[in-house]
Write a protein that holds these residues in place. Structure first.
Motif, PDB file in Angstrom:
ATOM      1  N   UNK A  72       0.827  -1.208   0.000  1.00 25.02           N
ATOM      2  CA  UNK A  72       0.000   0.000   0.000  1.00 25.02           C
ATOM      3  C   UNK A  72       0.862   1.258   0.000  1.00 25.02           C
ATOM      4  N   UNK A  73       0.502   2.209  -0.825  1.00 22.49           N
ATOM      5  CA  UNK A  73       1.106   3.544  -0.823  1.00 22.49           C
ATOM      6  C   UNK A  73      -0.040   4.525  -0.602  1.00 22.49           C
ATOM      7  N   UNK A  74      -0.155   4.995   0.631  1.00 21.23           N
ATOM      8  CA  UNK A  74      -1.348   5.726   1.052  1.00 21.23           C
ATOM      9  C   UNK A  74      -1.156   7.240   0.983  1.00 21.23           C
ATOM     10  N   UNK A  75      -2.099   7.902   0.347  1.00 21.11           N
ATOM     11  CA  UNK A  75      -2.108   9.357   0.294  1.00 21.11           C
ATOM     12  C   UNK A  75      -2.373   9.914   1.688  1.00 21.11           C
ATOM     13  N   UNK A  76      -1.549  10.835   2.115  1.00 24.89           N
ATOM     14  CA  UNK A  76      -1.665  11.363   3.479  1.00 24.89           C
ATOM     15  C   UNK A  76      -2.911  12.229   3.630  1.00 24.89           C
ATOM     16  N   UNK A  77      -3.660  11.952   4.693  1.00 26.20           N
ATOM     17  CA  UNK A  77      -4.839  12.741   5.037  1.00 26.20           C
ATOM     18  C   UNK A  77      -5.086  12.596   6.537  1.00 26.20           C
ATOM     19  N   UNK A  78      -4.522  13.504   7.348  1.00 28.28           N
ATOM     20  CA  UNK A  78      -4.670  13.402   8.812  1.00 28.28           C
ATOM     21  C   UNK A  78      -6.115  13.404   9.280  1.00 28.28           C
ATOM     22  N   UNK A  79      -7.018  13.950   8.464  1.00 34.35           N
ATOM     23  CA  UNK A  79      -8.422  14.016   8.862  1.00 34.35           C
ATOM     24  C   UNK A  79      -9.150  12.697   8.642  1.00 34.35           C
ATOM     25  N   UNK A  80      -8.587  11.831   7.795  1.00 34.51           N
ATOM     26  CA  UNK A  80      -9.242  10.557   7.479  1.00 34.51           C
ATOM     27  C   UNK A  80      -8.224   9.427   7.516  1.00 34.51           C
ATOM     28  N   UNK A  81      -8.058   8.770   8.651  1.00 33.13           N
ATOM     29  CA  UNK A  81      -7.132   7.637   8.720  1.00 33.13           C
ATOM     30  C   UNK A  81      -7.523   6.550   7.723  1.00 33.13           C
ATOM     31  N   UNK A  82      -6.508   5.873   7.200  1.00 26.63           N
ATOM     32  CA  UNK A  82      -6.712   4.774   6.263  1.00 26.63           C
ATOM     33  C   UNK A  82      -6.644   3.472   7.058  1.00 26.63           C
ATOM     34  N   UNK A  83      -7.651   2.610   6.914  1.00 29.77           N
ATOM     35  CA  UNK A  83      -7.739   1.391   7.713  1.00 29.77           C
ATOM     36  C   UNK A  83      -7.883   0.179   6.797  1.00 29.77           C
ATOM     37  N   UNK A  84      -7.032  -0.818   7.032  1.00 31.13           N
ATOM     38  CA  UNK A  84      -7.117  -2.080   6.300  1.00 31.13           C
ATOM     39  C   UNK A  84      -7.594  -3.162   7.265  1.00 31.13           C
ATOM     40  N   UNK A  85      -8.718  -3.781   6.942  1.00 29.97           N
ATOM     41  CA  UNK A  85      -9.269  -4.852   7.765  1.00 29.97           C
ATOM     42  C   UNK A  85      -8.812  -6.194   7.197  1.00 29.97           C
ATOM     43  N   UNK A  86      -8.181  -7.019   8.052  1.00 28.01           N
ATOM     44  CA  UNK A  86      -7.758  -8.361   7.650  1.00 28.01           C
ATOM     45  C   UNK A  86      -8.141  -9.318   8.773  1.00 28.01           C
ATOM     46  N   UNK A  87      -9.338  -9.867   8.683  1.00 27.31           N
ATOM     47  CA  UNK A  87      -9.799 -10.742   9.754  1.00 27.31           C
ATOM     48  C   UNK A  87      -9.937  -9.965  11.045  1.00 27.31           C
ATOM     49  N   UNK A  88      -9.284 -10.449  12.113  1.00 29.69           N
ATOM     50  CA  UNK A  88      -9.364  -9.782  13.422  1.00 29.69           C
ATOM     51  C   UNK A  88      -8.317  -8.694  13.587  1.00 29.69           C
ATOM     52  N   UNK A  89      -7.507  -8.470  12.565  1.00 32.17           N
ATOM     53  CA  UNK A  89      -6.437  -7.477  12.661  1.00 32.17           C
ATOM     54  C   UNK A  89      -6.792  -6.243  11.845  1.00 32.17           C
ATOM     55  N   UNK A  90      -6.552  -5.086  12.445  1.00 30.46           N
ATOM     56  CA  UNK A  90      -6.826  -3.805  11.802  1.00 30.46           C
ATOM     57  C   UNK A  90      -5.532  -2.998  11.725  1.00 30.46           C
ATOM     58  N   UNK A  91      -5.181  -2.562  10.511  1.00 33.57           N
ATOM     59  CA  UNK A  91      -3.990  -1.751  10.307  1.00 33.57           C
ATOM     60  C   UNK A  91      -4.411  -0.328   9.984  1.00 33.57           C
TER      61      UNK A  91
END
Length: 337
Positions: free
Chosen positions: A172-191
């Motif tokens: 993942x290469x995530x565009x920075x946005x402090x107002x909207x965190x980027x969240x990846x859900x993988x089963x019981x783990x959240x990044x």
């Protein structure tokens, strides 16, 4: 035909709502001088009315382009560029509404007001074994999706977060946005991140691994039956964590950032990885079945980098020189003995 009548017919044609008689009239009309200008005028009017609406996704744009080209080919003996391809993306948001079967913007707007907040469509992308892809999300974040992997994501992000789900592996290469965190859900783990680059592995039945190339990443796990979560780690560049969903145990390690960015380019780095686990990666990467006849060598720990952009035989020759194990290829099955 009067100009206003022509405009109505153009809109019906683009929306796919013309009768057989009207399609015949369109054949004649599109051969007339000035038809190009009137098409552009219709698009300009509709664009001004809807230029504040959200942009269309690439999938919708491509779908509409194919449908429109087909209609033009079916209705014109000598197809001509009635709608300028240069203007096509400019008007993508307008035509997306038409794809959905709405003949006029007035009808679409009325429906939107009647149902309240608009519904955001969920999109998904799946790669079979042997295939990788690059996906650009609505916030310009880029996902390099690995073989045998899939993601689910909204056509555009709304609310206070940007959330997607992953099964498999991706960089993942995530565009920075402090107002909207980027969240990846993988089963019981959240990044959870604000703007960074990182890699996740989350294949079914295997340990979930998160490794960071740039920025800072927070990794949480859901607490069963409570609806709450707890922090597993806060990772910086070079940090990695593995989480076993069965035992609930987490292990920390370090991975050079260059290995993560190298994976994006097709470089497969194995550090202390058993040969049997490494062969599973090659199965996904090349879409083959690998049978390891000598189970003992499957425990060998490998420290090696392979070029996944090269033919499988090159990687097999390297393994042969490293492990002294020969191989035979039968159709899409590799036998190592």
């Amino acid at each position: 035909m009067a100009q206003e009548t022509d405009k109505i017919l153009i809109r019906k044609f683009i929306a796919g709502n013309c009768t057989s008689q009207e399609q015949e009239r369109m054949k004649i009309f599109m051969e007339q001088p000035g038809s190009q200008e009137l098409f552009n005028q219709v698009m300009d009017e509709d664009w001004r009315a809807f230029k504040k609406e959200a942009p269309a996704t690439d999938e919708y744009i491509l779908s509409f382009q194919k449908r429109l080209n087909k209609r033009l080919d079916e209705n014109c003996a000598k197809p001509s560029p009635v709608i300028s391809r240069i203007n096509f993306y400019k008007y993508a948001a307008v035509w997306t509404v038409l794809i959905l079967g709405v003949a006029t913007y007035g009808v679409w707007h009325t429906k939107k007001v009647a149902v309240g907040p608009e519904t955001i469509s969920m999109l998904s992308s799946h790669n079979p074994n042997g295939q990788r892809s690059t996906i650009t999300l609505s916030d310009s974040s880029v996902v390099t999706l690995g073989a045998g992997s899939s993601i689910s994501y909204p056509e555009r992000f709304t609310g206070n977060t940007r959330e997607i789900s992953l099964q498999g592996e991706a960089f993942f290469e995530i565009t920075k946005n402090p107002e909207k965190p980027f969240i990846v859900q993988t089963g019981d783990v959240q990044t959870k991140v604000l703007g960074t680059s990182f890699k996740i592995e989350a294949f079914k039945g295997q340990e979930i691994a998160v490794a960071v190339a740039t920025g800072k990443v927070q990794v949480n796990r859901k607490i069963a039956g409570s609806g709450k979560s707890e922090s597993l780690a806060v990772l910086l560049p070079g940090d990695a964590i593995g989480f076993n969903p069965v035992t609930g145990l987490a292990t920390n390690s370090n991975i050079p950032a260059i290995e993560l960015t190298g994976w994006k380019k097709g470089k497969l780095t194995f550090t202390g990885t058993s040969l049997s686990e490494m062969l599973k990666v090659l199965e996904r990467w090349y879409n083959v079945k690998i049978e390891l006849r000598n189970k003992q060598i499957g425990r060998y720990r490998m420290n090696i980098q392979l070029d996944g952009t090269r033919p499988l035989t090159q990687s097999l020759e390297i393994l042969k020189a490293t492990t002294k194990a020969g191989y035979i290829i039968k159709d899409k099955t590799v036998i190592i003995q």
